[in-house]
Design a protein around this motif. Structure first.
Motif, PDB file in Angstrom:
ATOM      1  N   VAL A 266       0.840  -1.196   0.000  1.00 13.34           N
ATOM      2  CA  VAL A 266       0.000   0.000   0.000  1.00 13.34           C
ATOM      3  C   VAL A 266       0.879   1.250   0.000  1.00 13.34           C
ATOM      4  O   VAL A 266       0.579   2.243  -0.677  1.00 13.34           O
ATOM      5  CB  VAL A 266      -0.959   0.001   1.210  1.00 13.34           C
ATOM      6  N   GLN A 267       1.981   1.199   0.747  1.00 11.52           N
ATOM      7  CA  GLN A 267       2.922   2.314   0.758  1.00 11.52           C
ATOM      8  C   GLN A 267       3.451   2.598  -0.648  1.00 11.52           C
ATOM      9  O   GLN A 267       3.539   3.760  -1.074  1.00 11.52           O
ATOM     10  CB  GLN A 267       4.100   2.010   1.689  1.00 11.52           C
ATOM     11  N   GLU A 268       3.791   1.569  -1.383  1.00 11.95           N
ATOM     12  CA  GLU A 268       4.298   1.727  -2.749  1.00 11.95           C
ATOM     13  C   GLU A 268       3.227   2.301  -3.666  1.00 11.95           C
ATOM     14  O   GLU A 268       3.495   3.184  -4.492  1.00 11.95           O
ATOM     15  CB  GLU A 268       4.786   0.380  -3.287  1.00 11.95           C
ATOM     16  N   ALA A 273       6.772   8.251   1.226  1.00 10.09           N
ATOM     17  CA  ALA A 273       8.209   8.094   1.499  1.00 10.09           C
ATOM     18  C   ALA A 273       8.432   7.330   2.793  1.00 10.09           C
ATOM     19  O   ALA A 273       9.414   6.596   2.926  1.00 10.09           O
ATOM     20  CB  ALA A 273       8.883   9.462   1.569  1.00 10.09           C
ATOM     21  N   SER A 274       7.525   7.488   3.750  1.00 13.48           N
ATOM     22  CA  SER A 274       7.668   6.839   5.052  1.00 13.48           C
ATOM     23  C   SER A 274       6.527   5.861   5.292  1.00 13.48           C
ATOM     24  O   SER A 274       5.367   6.152   4.998  1.00 13.48           O
ATOM     25  CB  SER A 274       7.678   7.899   6.158  1.00 13.48           C
ATOM     26  N   LEU A 275       6.875   4.707   5.839  1.00 10.02           N
ATOM     27  CA  LEU A 275       5.853   3.717   6.168  1.00 10.02           C
ATOM     28  C   LEU A 275       4.936   4.245   7.270  1.00 10.02           C
ATOM     29  O   LEU A 275       3.760   3.879   7.339  1.00 10.02           O
ATOM     30  CB  LEU A 275       6.513   2.411   6.623  1.00 10.02           C
ATOM     31  N   GLY A 276       5.475   5.131   8.112  1.00  8.09           N
ATOM     32  CA  GLY A 276       4.669   5.701   9.191  1.00  8.09           C
ATOM     33  C   GLY A 276       3.470   6.461   8.678  1.00  8.09           C
ATOM     34  O   GLY A 276       2.418   6.487   9.318  1.00  8.09           O
ATOM     35  N   THR A 277       3.608   7.102   7.511  1.00  5.55           N
ATOM     36  CA  THR A 277       2.486   7.830   6.926  1.00  5.55           C
ATOM     37  C   THR A 277       1.375   6.864   6.541  1.00  5.55           C
ATOM     38  O   THR A 277       0.189   7.158   6.701  1.00  5.55           O
ATOM     39  CB  THR A 277       2.945   8.617   5.688  1.00  5.55           C
ATOM     40  N   THR A 278       1.762   5.706   6.035  1.00  4.99           N
ATOM     41  CA  THR A 278       0.780   4.708   5.605  1.00  4.99           C
ATOM     42  C   THR A 278       0.099   4.043   6.795  1.00  4.99           C
ATOM     43  O   THR A 278      -1.061   3.624   6.693  1.00  4.99           O
ATOM     44  CB  THR A 278       1.459   3.634   4.736  1.00  4.99           C
TER      45      THR A 278
END
Length: 300
Positions: A266-268, A273-278
């Motif tokens: 999902v991040q991709e 840029a950050s997994l934390g945002t996802t």
């Protein structure tokens, strides 16, 4: 150098050297202009910590949101770090500047049934053959189906679409390209739009354009038109007066995780840029699960 002139030079640096998004550059420029208005006609090296604190305090008195205060503090820190590197200031006055942390609020998300009903309604409307109806249906399907940003949608060119594979090449934040998939409903809607509506819209324009999505006058569609569309059709569904295209991106991400998609995948897709945002979408899914449990379980 006066603060106003330095702020403009910094904004140009963000745009041309760091290649930040136009929205980020615009926000930082606005923040620094507000700082200049608060501080008065002073040179860059005339700004001290107390002036910065007073600037943020004035913003709190106006009722600015915590997220706005946090962004303004970040803009000041980034600006004075650059100013020190450029030799405009000897000491960075923003090093001890503290702003309230942004409150993490869960994004607005539509339910599966609500999205299905919304998209089915616009599919039926598009069957009339009206160019705007066909375009709007394609826009909604792409925003939800690919989870792309409104700037990425508006920036799409014909060559960026691969209808056979159901993918689109988009230019995200920081001018980073990525290829995102979209489903067969979006592919069908986009194909119908390209075949039946785009030529009619393009004929209204004075010059040819490679843009996929066109406005009523035949030029590349702008974000404001897309915002207006989404606010009109999605707002009543989610019960929000102010809702924009990002709500469809939030909804797509949440539904992907609800369906079992891997967080990094999902991040991709979203281009974070950050997994934390996802990861915020995992909280959305957990909250939805809890709400369902409380409604359905006899001992909840």
């Amino acid at each position: 150098m006066e603060l106003v002139r330095a702020a403009e030079a910094f904004a140009e640096h963000l745009e041309k050297v760091r290649r930040l998004s136009p929205a980020t550059v615009k926000a930082y420029r606005s923040d620094l202009r507000d700082l200049a208005a608060s501080a008065g006609p002073v040179p860059v090296d005339g700004i001290d910590l107390e002036m910065l604190r007073d600037w943020l305090w004035r913003a709190t008195q106006r009722g600015d949101a915590r997220s706005t205060l946090a962004r303004r503090a970040a803009a000041a820190r980034s600006f004075f770090s650059w100013a020190q590197e450029e030799g405009l200031v000897e000491h960075d006055p923003s090093l001890r500047l503290i702003a309230p942390k942004k409150g993490r609020t869960l994004p607005t998300v539509a339910s599966h049934d609500a999205m299905s009903g919304l998209l089915d309604l616009h599919r039926v409307n598009a069957e009339s053959g009206d160019p705007i109806a066909l375009r709007d249906h394609a826009i909604l399907e792409l925003l939800y189906g690919a989870g792309i940003r409104v700037s990425e949608l508006c920036g799409l060119d014909i060559d960026d679409l691969d209808l056979d594979r159901g993918t689109a090449k988009v230019l995200g934040k920081g001018s980073k390209e990525r290829v995102v998939p979209y489903g067969s409903p979006a592919r069908d809607a986009v194909s119908a739009y390209l075949r039946r509506a785009r030529p009619a819209l393009a004929a209204r324009g004075s010059a040819s354009t490679p843009a996929v999505m066109l406005g009523a006058r035949g030029g590349r569609i702008g974000p404001r038109t897309v915002y207006s569309l989404v606010a009109r059709v999605l707002g009543p569904i989610v019960g929000a007066e102010t809702v924009g295209p990002h709500a469809l991106r939030h909804t797509a991400a949440t539904h992907l995780l609800d369906g079992g998609a891997d967080l990094r995948a999902v991040q991709e897709i979203l281009g974070h840029a950050s997994l934390g945002t996802t990861q915020i979408y995992t909280h959305v899914s957990a909250e939805r699960l809890t709400a369902t449990y409380k409604l359905a379980h006899p001992r909840a």
